[in-house]
Design a protein around this motif. Structure first.
Motif, PDB file in Angstrom:
ATOM      1  N   GLY A 213       0.794  -1.222   0.000  1.00 23.47           N
ATOM      2  CA  GLY A 213       0.000   0.000   0.000  1.00 23.47           C
ATOM      3  C   GLY A 213       0.820   1.262   0.000  1.00 23.47           C
ATOM      4  N   ALA A 214       2.148   1.159   0.230  1.00 30.40           N
ATOM      5  CA  ALA A 214       2.976   2.360   0.289  1.00 30.40           C
ATOM      6  C   ALA A 214       3.360   2.848  -1.102  1.00 30.40           C
ATOM      7  N   GLY A 215       3.431   1.929  -2.062  1.00 26.32           N
ATOM      8  CA  GLY A 215       3.741   2.309  -3.430  1.00 26.32           C
ATOM      9  C   GLY A 215       5.210   2.543  -3.723  1.00 26.32           C
ATOM     10  N   ASP A 216       6.078   2.345  -2.760  1.00 31.60           N
ATOM     11  CA  ASP A 216       7.503   2.593  -2.984  1.00 31.60           C
ATOM     12  C   ASP A 216       8.305   1.928  -1.878  1.00 31.60           C
ATOM     13  N   PHE A 217       9.618   2.001  -2.001  1.00 33.21           N
ATOM     14  CA  PHE A 217      10.505   1.428  -0.996  1.00 33.21           C
ATOM     15  C   PHE A 217      10.549   2.316   0.249  1.00 33.21           C
ATOM     16  N   VAL A 218      10.795   1.671   1.384  1.00 28.51           N
ATOM     17  CA  VAL A 218      10.820   2.363   2.674  1.00 28.51           C
ATOM     18  C   VAL A 218      12.229   2.774   3.067  1.00 28.51           C
ATOM     19  N   SER A 219      13.209   1.919   2.778  1.00 28.22           N
ATOM     20  CA  SER A 219      14.574   2.121   3.270  1.00 28.22           C
ATOM     21  C   SER A 219      15.506   2.545   2.151  1.00 28.22           C
ATOM     22  N   TYR A 220      16.569   3.236   2.536  1.00 30.81           N
ATOM     23  CA  TYR A 220      17.532   3.763   1.582  1.00 30.81           C
ATOM     24  C   TYR A 220      18.912   3.623   2.190  1.00 30.81           C
TER      25      TYR A 220
END
Length: 443
Positions: A213-220
């Motif tokens: 549901g976020a549509g993208d990655f969380v971590s970098y």
């Protein structure tokens, strides 16, 4: 090896091999060296009757790691049943082919650690102190990095990065007897700084950690920053009116009740260029405390543990599904001007993408947990002698009794899922609270 009564020196060399690596790098050599100097007999130490033992030490060493990767990541795995069509008639035939990328140069992850420390026993053994300064560098870190779907293969492990952890650890223990009371109390604390030092050729940042549901990655992960820090949009409350949303301009699909995402670069549009560091999953420090008290036949022990300063990403709820349960905060959602400036309206279409990766989902993960507590009673020797046994003890105990935290999820002790996904809560099962009672009898 002893260089005299005060000095000691030791060293080792390991040669390890693992079938998880190919012929190119199957073996690794890992040396270590340590030295210590006993200060106890020096005149300026010996004259102090409150110092029982004092030693300084230093060590350097390497260890190899092959955990957390598959058995055949160095080569491609070929699977049957991969069908293909040929010719103008489009005849389907059975075939076989590789399903994952290969990395024949996959090699050992190497941990290089340097320690400088002091050990001391004071006041006739009643106080023990251990201090350590450390620098721990992890080179050629092993991890599975996601690949774009157009590649057509599943990713395999590779040597993705190098990182450095440096910090200070302190452990103090005190024990004493006062009349019929016998007690001991001890604690440890560790301050750690984490930093990525290398990302291989090109040094391109690595995005990891999908959440539904976020549509993208969380971590970098990028050079000069903490490993796998949280990366997303900053927010600034909720639009209270349609006029306010229209005047903002940077979010053309927003309306009253939607989240205000910050245009951090000021170009008049909110897009991927506006993402920033929104949280750090690494704690400023971790700590533990243990205590034991004995009085006559009674004994009480307690163990606490915790962390301070780490963030968590609360990704438990499935915002990509319209028929799933919602968090209780949905009851406090925006329903009209002035109703809330925290929780957006509920929208199945969600044109503003209110649930994209942002600081809305970042929470303080600091906690203190009563990990173990036990109360016991041992029968006096005069009684057990009459019973013709050696020892008889009753006890009650509890594990994970209480957790003190501001985190709204089920358990703040999330841990990690792989090297590049740290502190992301996707619905981990919480630590169970356990109660026990028992009898120990020795004949």
């Amino acid at each position: 090896y002893s260089l005299g009564a005060a000095w000691s020196l030791s060293g080792t060399i390991r040669r390890d091999g693992s079938s998880r690596f190919g012929a190119n790098n199957r073996y690794g050599t890992f040396p270590s060296l340590s030295a210590a100097y006993n200060l106890t007999e020096l005149p300026w130490v010996a004259e102090k009757d409150w110092i029982d033992f004092l030693k300084v030490r230093a060590s350097w060493g390497q260890n190899g790691n092959a955990d957390g990767i598959g058995n055949f990541d160095y080569t491609s795995l070929v699977y049957n049943g991969l069908n293909y069509t040929f010719g103008s008639d489009q005849v389907q035939v059975n075939g076989a082919g590789p399903v994952n990328t290969s990395n024949p140069d996959l090699k050992w992850e190497t941990v290089v650690q340097t320690n400088i420390g002091v050990d001391a026993d004071l006041y006739n053994g009643k106080l023990n102190v251990v201090m350590d300064y450390f620098v721990k560098s992890t080179n050629d870190m092993l991890a599975v990095v996601p690949l774009p779907g157009v590649v057509g293969f599943s990713p395999s492990a590779t040597n993705v990065a190098s990182a450095r952890n440096s910090g200070f650890e302190l452990m103090v223990n005190h024990r004493n007897e006062v009349g019929l009371w016998n007690y001991s109390i001890g604690g440890n604390i560790a301050f750690i700084k984490n930093e990525v030092t290398d990302l291989g050729t090109g040094g391109q940042p690595i995005a990891t950690g999908n959440v539904f549901g976020a549509g993208d990655f969380v971590s970098y992960t990028e050079i000069g920053m903490p490993m796998a820090y949280f990366y997303g949009y900053e927010t600034d409350g909720i639009f209270q009116t349609d006029e306010e949303a229209e005047a903002y301009g940077a979010l053309p699909d927003a309306q009253a009740g939607d989240v205000i995402f910050v245009d951090t670069n000021g170009d008049g549009a909110v897009d991927g260029q506006d993402k920033v560091m929104i949280g750090n999953p690494h704690p400023d420090f971790t700590y533990g405390l243990n205590m034991e008290v004995k009085y006559k036949g009674f004994d009480l022990s307690l163990f606490l543990q915790g962390s301070k300063g780490n963030d968590l990403y609360n990704g438990v709820f499935r915002y990509d599904l319209n028929t799933t349960n919602m968090p209780v905060t949905a009851l406090e959602r925006w329903t009209g001007e002035g109703s809330t400036n925290l929780y957006p309206r509920i929208s199945h279409a969600d044109p503003n993408q209110n649930n994209r990766v942002s600081d809305r989902f970042i929470e303080d993960g600091s906690y203190m947990r009563i990990k173990n507590v036990q109360l016991g009673y041992t029968l006096p020797k005069t009684v057990v002698d009459k019973l013709k046994i050696s020892n008889f003890r009753l006890y009650v105990a509890a594990s994970n009794l209480f957790t003190f935290t501001d985190y709204s999820g089920l358990d703040p002790e999330i841990g990690s899922r792989g090297t590049l996904e740290i502190g992301i809560d996707r619905g981990f099962y919480p630590a169970a609270r356990t109660f026990m009672a028992g009898i120990n009898v020795t004949f």
